[in-house]
Scaffold this active site. Sequence first.
Site, PDB file in Angstrom:
ATOM      1  N   ASP A  13       0.811  -1.227   0.000  1.00 42.65           N
ATOM      2  CA  ASP A  13       0.000   0.000   0.000  1.00 42.65           C
ATOM      3  C   ASP A  13       0.840   1.272   0.000  1.00 42.65           C
ATOM      4  O   ASP A  13       0.449   2.293   0.570  1.00 42.65           O
ATOM      5  CB  ASP A  13      -0.967   0.005   1.205  1.00 42.65           C
ATOM      6  N   LYS A  16       1.764   2.035  -5.168  1.00 41.57           N
ATOM      7  CA  LYS A  16       2.264   1.431  -6.417  1.00 41.57           C
ATOM      8  C   LYS A  16       1.328   1.734  -7.574  1.00 41.57           C
ATOM      9  O   LYS A  16       1.765   2.067  -8.677  1.00 41.57           O
ATOM     10  CB  LYS A  16       2.419  -0.096  -6.249  1.00 41.57           C
ATOM     11  N   GLY A  40      -4.632  -4.304  -3.745  1.00 44.52           N
ATOM     12  CA  GLY A  40      -5.611  -3.259  -4.036  1.00 44.52           C
ATOM     13  C   GLY A  40      -4.825  -2.049  -4.477  1.00 44.52           C
ATOM     14  O   GLY A  40      -4.171  -1.420  -3.653  1.00 44.52           O
ATOM     15  N   HIS A  41      -4.807  -1.763  -5.766  1.00 40.81           N
ATOM     16  CA  HIS A  41      -3.981  -0.683  -6.313  1.00 40.81           C
ATOM     17  C   HIS A  41      -4.889   0.460  -6.754  1.00 40.81           C
ATOM     18  O   HIS A  41      -5.713   0.295  -7.651  1.00 40.81           O
ATOM     19  CB  HIS A  41      -3.123  -1.201  -7.479  1.00 40.81           C
ATOM     20  N   THR A  42      -4.721   1.607  -6.104  1.00 41.29           N
ATOM     21  CA  THR A  42      -5.620   2.738  -6.324  1.00 41.29           C
ATOM     22  C   THR A  42      -5.030   3.735  -7.306  1.00 41.29           C
ATOM     23  O   THR A  42      -3.861   4.085  -7.218  1.00 41.29           O
ATOM     24  CB  THR A  42      -5.883   3.459  -4.986  1.00 41.29           C
ATOM     25  N   ARG A 144       2.127 -29.154  -6.836  1.00 43.94           N
ATOM     26  CA  ARG A 144       1.956 -29.641  -8.215  1.00 43.94           C
ATOM     27  C   ARG A 144       0.595 -30.270  -8.465  1.00 43.94           C
ATOM     28  O   ARG A 144       0.458 -31.239  -9.203  1.00 43.94           O
ATOM     29  CB  ARG A 144       3.097 -30.606  -8.581  1.00 43.94           C
ATOM     30  N   GLN A 224       1.899  -6.209  -3.177  1.00 36.39           N
ATOM     31  CA  GLN A 224       2.343  -6.312  -1.783  1.00 36.39           C
ATOM     32  C   GLN A 224       3.621  -5.478  -1.595  1.00 36.39           C
ATOM     33  O   GLN A 224       3.787  -4.472  -2.246  1.00 36.39           O
ATOM     34  CB  GLN A 224       2.549  -7.779  -1.353  1.00 36.39           C
ATOM     35  N   THR A 239       3.026 -12.729   2.815  1.00 38.33           N
ATOM     36  CA  THR A 239       2.147 -13.316   1.816  1.00 38.33           C
ATOM     37  C   THR A 239       2.834 -14.561   1.263  1.00 38.33           C
ATOM     38  O   THR A 239       3.913 -14.940   1.736  1.00 38.33           O
ATOM     39  CB  THR A 239       1.780 -12.284   0.719  1.00 38.33           C
ATOM     40  N   THR A 300      -8.472  -3.339  -0.183  1.00 42.13           N
ATOM     41  CA  THR A 300      -9.061  -4.638  -0.487  1.00 42.13           C
ATOM     42  C   THR A 300     -10.062  -5.053   0.583  1.00 42.13           C
ATOM     43  O   THR A 300     -11.173  -5.458   0.292  1.00 42.13           O
ATOM     44  CB  THR A 300      -7.948  -5.707  -0.630  1.00 42.13           C
ATOM     45  N   SER A 413       5.442  12.272  -4.567  1.00 42.53           N
ATOM     46  CA  SER A 413       3.993  12.342  -4.739  1.00 42.53           C
ATOM     47  C   SER A 413       3.394  13.161  -3.597  1.00 42.53           C
ATOM     48  O   SER A 413       3.671  12.906  -2.425  1.00 42.53           O
ATOM     49  CB  SER A 413       3.436  10.918  -4.757  1.00 42.53           C
TER      50      SER A 413
HETATM   51  P1  GDP Z   1      -0.813   0.274  -3.552  1.00 37.76           P
HETATM   52  O1  GDP Z   1      -1.407  -0.994  -3.063  1.00 37.76           O
HETATM   53  O2  GDP Z   1       0.653   0.351  -3.322  1.00 37.76           O
HETATM   54  O3  GDP Z   1      -1.179   0.586  -4.982  1.00 37.76           O
HETATM   55  O4  GDP Z   1      -1.447   1.436  -2.663  1.00 37.76           O
HETATM   56  P2  GDP Z   1      -3.001   1.580  -2.247  1.00 37.76           P
HETATM   57  O5  GDP Z   1      -3.772   2.009  -3.425  1.00 37.76           O
HETATM   58  O6  GDP Z   1      -3.466   0.368  -1.523  1.00 37.76           O
HETATM   59  O7  GDP Z   1      -2.906   2.704  -1.147  1.00 37.76           O
HETATM   60  C1  GDP Z   1      -2.359   3.955  -1.422  1.00 37.76           C
HETATM   61  C2  GDP Z   1      -3.423   5.017  -1.115  1.00 37.76           C
HETATM   62  O8  GDP Z   1      -2.815   6.287  -1.041  1.00 37.76           O
HETATM   63  C3  GDP Z   1      -4.481   5.151  -2.182  1.00 37.76           C
HETATM   64  O9  GDP Z   1      -5.693   5.527  -1.580  1.00 37.76           O
HETATM   65  C4  GDP Z   1      -3.949   6.273  -3.074  1.00 37.76           C
HETATM   66  O10 GDP Z   1      -4.984   6.969  -3.764  1.00 37.76           O
HETATM   67  C5  GDP Z   1      -3.318   7.153  -2.045  1.00 37.76           C
HETATM   68  N1  GDP Z   1      -2.152   7.941  -2.486  1.00 37.76           N
HETATM   69  C6  GDP Z   1      -1.151   7.604  -3.342  1.00 37.76           C
HETATM   70  N2  GDP Z   1      -0.212   8.572  -3.388  1.00 37.76           N
HETATM   71  C7  GDP Z   1      -0.628   9.549  -2.543  1.00 37.76           C
HETATM   72  C8  GDP Z   1      -0.073  10.796  -2.125  1.00 37.76           C
HETATM   73  O11 GDP Z   1       1.000  11.202  -2.523  1.00 37.76           O
HETATM   74  N3  GDP Z   1      -0.805  11.515  -1.213  1.00 37.76           N
HETATM   75  C9  GDP Z   1      -1.989  11.089  -0.722  1.00 37.76           C
HETATM   76  N4  GDP Z   1      -2.621  11.851   0.168  1.00 37.76           N
HETATM   77  N5  GDP Z   1      -2.538   9.906  -1.098  1.00 37.76           N
HETATM   78  C10 GDP Z   1      -1.868   9.155  -1.975  1.00 37.76           C
HETATM   79  P1  IMO Z   2      -0.933  -4.235  -2.229  1.00 33.36           P
HETATM   80  O1  IMO Z   2      -0.495  -4.806  -3.552  1.00 33.36           O
HETATM   81  C1  IMO Z   2      -0.871  -4.666   2.100  1.00 33.36           C
HETATM   82  C2  IMO Z   2      -1.002  -8.744   3.716  1.00 33.36           C
HETATM   83  C3  IMO Z   2      -2.250  -9.179   4.463  1.00 33.36           C
HETATM   84  C4  IMO Z   2      -1.633 -10.126   5.465  1.00 33.36           C
HETATM   85  C5  IMO Z   2      -0.544 -10.816   4.651  1.00 33.36           C
HETATM   86  C6  IMO Z   2      -0.949 -12.160   4.050  1.00 33.36           C
HETATM   87  O2  IMO Z   2      -2.240  -3.520  -2.286  1.00 33.36           O
HETATM   88  O3  IMO Z   2       0.148  -3.445  -1.598  1.00 33.36           O
HETATM   89  P2  IMO Z   2      -2.503 -12.856   2.020  1.00 33.36           P
HETATM   90  O4  IMO Z   2      -3.969 -12.602   1.772  1.00 33.36           O
HETATM   91  O5  IMO Z   2      -1.606 -12.307   0.979  1.00 33.36           O
HETATM   92  O6  IMO Z   2      -2.218 -14.289   2.336  1.00 33.36           O
HETATM   93  O7  IMO Z   2      -2.186 -12.045   3.387  1.00 33.36           O
HETATM   94  O8  IMO Z   2      -0.227  -9.923   3.600  1.00 33.36           O
HETATM   95  N1  IMO Z   2      -1.238  -8.223   2.351  1.00 33.36           N
HETATM   96  C7  IMO Z   2      -1.156  -6.925   2.013  1.00 33.36           C
HETATM   97  N2  IMO Z   2      -0.924  -5.839   2.765  1.00 33.36           N
HETATM   98  N3  IMO Z   2      -1.009  -4.540   0.774  1.00 33.36           N
HETATM   99  C8  IMO Z   2      -1.215  -5.628   0.000  1.00 33.36           C
HETATM  100  O9  IMO Z   2      -1.230  -5.561  -1.352  1.00 33.36           O
HETATM  101  C9  IMO Z   2      -1.331  -6.895   0.622  1.00 33.36           C
HETATM  102  N4  IMO Z   2      -1.547  -8.144   0.158  1.00 33.36           N
HETATM  103  C10 IMO Z   2      -1.465  -8.950   1.228  1.00 33.36           C
HETATM  104  O10 IMO Z   2      -2.868  -8.081   5.098  1.00 33.36           O
HETATM  105  O11 IMO Z   2      -0.999  -9.404   6.487  1.00 33.36           O
HETATM  106 MG    MG Z   3      -2.935  -1.656  -1.793  1.00 34.26          MG
END
Ligand code: GDP
Ligand code: IMO
Ligand code: MG
Length: 424
Positions: A13, A16, A40-42, A144, A224, A239, A300, A413
Amino acid sequence: MSNVVIIGAQWGDEGKGKIVDLLSRELDVIVRFQGGNNAGHTIKVGGEQTILHLIPAGILHPGKVCLIGNGVVCDPSVFLAETEQLEARGVDVSPARLKISRRTHLILPYHKALDVAREAHKAGRKIGTTGRGIGPCYEDKAARVGVRAGDLTNPALVREKIEAALVEKNALFRLYGCAVLSADDVYDELMGLAPRLLPYLADVPGEIDAAWTRGRSVLFEGAQGTHLDIDHGTYPFVTSSNTVSGNAAAGSGISPRALDRIIGIVKAYTTRVGSGPFPTELTDPTGEYLRDKGHEFGATTGRPRRCGWLDMVILRESVRLNGLTDIALTKLDVLRGLPALKICTGYEYHGQRLDFPPQEEDGLSHVTPLYEELPGFSEDIAACRAWDELPVTVRDYILRIEALTGVRVSFVSVGPDRDQTIRR
Ligand code: GDP
Ligand code: IMO
Ligand code: MG
């Protein structure tokens, strides 16, 4: 631009999705190489938010090719639902530009049920998984006995694999006191989806190779984060895949020599969802401040994310493990208003100073972070679009991160929107 790998440098999070979307403008092919819909990529464009769990975050750019590699675990129903949602918004998700490797393992209902049942029975040592069946699907791959996307062209093989899997899985469901699954139901559900999935099947290594031949460049989208890596993360609170840059090659079926630039996405502070050690965690009002201002709730599962100060020890390890060539520093705007900013520069562990995490399995639970303090800032930086527009205190914080990691911060950012980014 050369080929780029995007890697989360912390516990996921980091932002990315935002950076993948931003760079997709300049690259041609975007590949997911590990993880599944635990991600969960926002992306935010002009105020409109999109959260992607499985489809690469380059999909919003018309004409770019998006690939799901062999290293991913793909839930067929999630894939189809995500394509439908995007299609409803006018995004082209046709098989001409969205493809799944035939070697990608499929997440089936028994993987999800087992993930949830295991966690429910773990009492004190819960991992806090996303419950999406990720671990059990990778288990079957390693054992497997997994069902791969390409198997959908051979219904008899699918049937045989599901029947064999359920002999074992149903024994486990009985052990955990859960409902058993019928092979007919699992098979019928999967084969009901098959006609819509089959057009997406492709030879992903071949697609990438063909793109290179035509002078195209590829972005490898990590999911992740480095410290959730099955080998190098905070085991067992990790994970079930390798999240480090080296897996971009194995997880998409290309040569490691193709990985030119490796960008680590670093949040300006640290967050973690789920269980496991987190030395710089703040369980005080400052932690709540970060959670509120940073909207730190899982993309997510919606779970509140644990928040804390920036930890250079785990980042130094990320630089080493991934070979980071650049850092993209995100969410700097969230730090606004804090009187002081702390950076953890080392740990104290059994009376000694450590610059890297301890190697013992539970070592990270027993370290004391050592901090240095930098001045906070009160200026609104969300509208800054150039390095010179940033207040000196903010620039100093960034320069300190560069000095402590030895890696250039090439992207800063200052807000969630695609445009709220400074390139140096
Ligand atoms: P990812 O899993 O690495 O793609 O990240 P997530 O989407 O799970 O979480 C990142 C959150 O931060 C999302 O809600 C983005 O919209 C937000 N975000 C990303 N860059 C910035 C930033 O520079 N400032 C702020 N305030 N929010 C950001
Ligand atoms: P993105 O790509 C943050 C964490 C779960 C848990 C551990 C194992 O959005 O950054 P799993 O379901 O993979 O077996 O859970 O990994 N986890 C994440 N934490 N961002 C993620 O993905 C994650 N994907 C899994 O919360 O601690
Ligand atoms: Mg995420």
